[in-house]
Design a protein around this motif. Structure first.
Motif, PDB file in Angstrom:
ATOM      1  N   MET A   1       0.845  -1.189   0.000  1.00  0.00           N
ATOM      2  CA  MET A   1       0.000   0.000   0.000  1.00  0.00           C
ATOM      3  C   MET A   1       0.886   1.246   0.000  1.00  0.00           C
ATOM      4  N   PRO A   2       0.763   2.118  -0.991  1.00  0.00           N
ATOM      5  CA  PRO A   2       1.623   3.304  -1.045  1.00  0.00           C
ATOM      6  C   PRO A   2       1.265   4.298   0.045  1.00  0.00           C
ATOM      7  N   HIS A   3       2.282   5.015   0.512  1.00  0.00           N
ATOM      8  CA  HIS A   3       2.062   6.081   1.479  1.00  0.00           C
ATOM      9  C   HIS A   3       1.509   7.265   0.709  1.00  0.00           C
ATOM     10  N   PRO A   4       0.508   7.971   1.270  1.00  0.00           N
ATOM     11  CA  PRO A   4      -0.105   9.082   0.525  1.00  0.00           C
ATOM     12  C   PRO A   4       0.885  10.090  -0.057  1.00  0.00           C
ATOM     13  N   PRO A   5       1.901  10.568   0.712  1.00  0.00           N
ATOM     14  CA  PRO A   5       2.797  11.543   0.082  1.00  0.00           C
ATOM     15  C   PRO A   5       3.669  10.945  -1.020  1.00  0.00           C
ATOM     16  N   LEU A   6       3.770   9.622  -1.036  1.00  0.00           N
ATOM     17  CA  LEU A   6       4.605   8.980  -2.052  1.00  0.00           C
ATOM     18  C   LEU A   6       3.779   8.417  -3.202  1.00  0.00           C
ATOM     19  N   ASP A   7       2.496   8.692  -3.187  1.00  0.00           N
ATOM     20  CA  ASP A   7       1.636   8.234  -4.279  1.00  0.00           C
ATOM     21  C   ASP A   7       1.756   9.244  -5.418  1.00  0.00           C
ATOM     22  N   ASP A   8       2.958   9.287  -5.982  1.00  0.00           N
ATOM     23  CA  ASP A   8       3.310  10.291  -6.987  1.00  0.00           C
ATOM     24  C   ASP A   8       4.182   9.594  -8.029  1.00  0.00           C
ATOM     25  N   PRO A   9       3.834   9.689  -9.302  1.00  0.00           N
ATOM     26  CA  PRO A   9       4.609   9.002 -10.338  1.00  0.00           C
ATOM     27  C   PRO A   9       6.087   9.401 -10.355  1.00  0.00           C
ATOM     28  N   TRP A  10       6.394  10.675 -10.118  1.00  0.00           N
ATOM     29  CA  TRP A  10       7.791  11.115 -10.137  1.00  0.00           C
ATOM     30  C   TRP A  10       8.579  10.456  -9.007  1.00  0.00           C
ATOM     31  N   ILE A  11       7.992  10.416  -7.816  1.00  0.00           N
ATOM     32  CA  ILE A  11       8.670   9.798  -6.671  1.00  0.00           C
ATOM     33  C   ILE A  11       8.855   8.306  -6.920  1.00  0.00           C
ATOM     34  N   LEU A  41      11.575   5.415   4.458  1.00  0.00           N
ATOM     35  CA  LEU A  41      12.520   6.499   4.762  1.00  0.00           C
ATOM     36  C   LEU A  41      11.992   7.839   4.258  1.00  0.00           C
ATOM     37  N   LEU A  42      11.518   7.866   3.019  1.00  0.00           N
ATOM     38  CA  LEU A  42      11.040   9.114   2.430  1.00  0.00           C
ATOM     39  C   LEU A  42       9.762   9.628   3.086  1.00  0.00           C
ATOM     40  N   SER A  43       8.987   8.742   3.684  1.00  0.00           N
ATOM     41  CA  SER A  43       7.736   9.178   4.296  1.00  0.00           C
ATOM     42  C   SER A  43       7.891   9.525   5.779  1.00  0.00           C
ATOM     43  N   ARG A  44       8.959   9.051   6.433  1.00  0.00           N
ATOM     44  CA  ARG A  44       9.080   9.266   7.877  1.00  0.00           C
ATOM     45  C   ARG A  44      10.265  10.136   8.300  1.00  0.00           C
ATOM     46  N   ASP A  45      11.317  10.183   7.529  1.00  0.00           N
ATOM     47  CA  ASP A  45      12.504  10.930   7.917  1.00  0.00           C
ATOM     48  C   ASP A  45      12.380  12.381   7.459  1.00  0.00           C
ATOM     49  N   ALA A  46      12.491  13.318   8.391  1.00  0.00           N
ATOM     50  CA  ALA A  46      12.299  14.738   8.078  1.00  0.00           C
ATOM     51  C   ALA A  46      13.326  15.242   7.069  1.00  0.00           C
ATOM     52  N   THR A  47      14.569  14.840   7.214  1.00  0.00           N
ATOM     53  CA  THR A  47      15.612  15.296   6.292  1.00  0.00           C
ATOM     54  C   THR A  47      15.382  14.742   4.895  1.00  0.00           C
ATOM     55  N   ALA A  48      15.034  13.465   4.810  1.00  0.00           N
ATOM     56  CA  ALA A  48      14.762  12.855   3.506  1.00  0.00           C
ATOM     57  C   ALA A  48      13.545  13.502   2.860  1.00  0.00           C
ATOM     58  N   ALA A  49      12.512  13.792   3.657  1.00  0.00           N
ATOM     59  CA  ALA A  49      11.306  14.426   3.121  1.00  0.00           C
ATOM     60  C   ALA A  49      11.628  15.826   2.586  1.00  0.00           C
ATOM     61  N   LYS A  50      12.481  16.563   3.299  1.00  0.00           N
ATOM     62  CA  LYS A  50      12.878  17.904   2.857  1.00  0.00           C
ATOM     63  C   LYS A  50      13.645  17.823   1.531  1.00  0.00           C
ATOM     64  N   LEU A  51      14.591  16.892   1.463  1.00  0.00           N
ATOM     65  CA  LEU A  51      15.355  16.722   0.222  1.00  0.00           C
ATOM     66  C   LEU A  51      14.446  16.333  -0.939  1.00  0.00           C
ATOM     67  N   LEU A  52      13.479  15.485  -0.652  1.00  0.00           N
ATOM     68  CA  LEU A  52      12.535  15.060  -1.684  1.00  0.00           C
ATOM     69  C   LEU A  52      11.718  16.245  -2.186  1.00  0.00           C
ATOM     70  N   ARG A  53      11.226  17.086  -1.279  1.00  0.00           N
ATOM     71  CA  ARG A  53      10.465  18.271  -1.692  1.00  0.00           C
ATOM     72  C   ARG A  53      11.316  19.207  -2.542  1.00  0.00           C
ATOM     73  N   GLU A  54      12.583  19.363  -2.173  1.00  0.00           N
ATOM     74  CA  GLU A  54      13.463  20.261  -2.921  1.00  0.00           C
ATOM     75  C   GLU A  54      13.815  19.696  -4.298  1.00  0.00           C
ATOM     76  N   ALA A  55      13.897  18.390  -4.410  1.00  0.00           N
ATOM     77  CA  ALA A  55      14.273  17.766  -5.683  1.00  0.00           C
ATOM     78  C   ALA A  55      13.088  17.621  -6.627  1.00  0.00           C
ATOM     79  N   HIS A  56      11.884  17.588  -6.078  1.00  0.00           N
ATOM     80  CA  HIS A  56      10.688  17.358  -6.896  1.00  0.00           C
ATOM     81  C   HIS A  56      10.495  18.519  -7.868  1.00  0.00           C
TER      82      HIS A  56
END
Length: 89
Positions: A1-11, A41-56
């Motif tokens: 089951m995908p995590h809602p913030p990661l239910d994104d084709p680019w991610i 990791l991408l859904s729970r780690d604050a640093t990883a989530a920040k990097l993901l937002r910046e890279a998106h």
């Protein structure tokens, strides 16, 4: 089951790109485990989530409108309130 913030084709494409070098070297079960770990990791780690937002990639307006010199709302427009100065290129 995908995590809602990661239910994104680019991610999902980024996760697949990270796993791809291990295809053929690891079992399907191990590859699934890698995907799950990256997703977690991408859904729970604050640093990883920040990097993901910046890279998106940002949303790009594809309306076809663009600012042109002398157009409405530019500093070189004679009368900003005058709709005759509106230009859409």
């Amino acid at each position: 089951m995908p995590h809602p913030p990661l239910d994104d084709p680019w991610i999902n494409a980024q996760i697949e790109a990270a796993v791809r070098p291990y295809e053929g070297r690891l079992s399907a079960q191990d590859l699934d485990w890698m995907r799950e770990q990256l997703t977690e990791l991408l859904s729970r780690d604050a640093t990883a989530a920040k990097l993901l937002r910046e890279a998106h990639p940002r949303h790009v307006d594809e309306s076809g409108e663009r600012i042109v010199p002398g157009g409405y709302g530019t500093s070189d427009s004679p009368d900003r309130a005058d709709s005759k100065n509106w230009k859409v290129g």
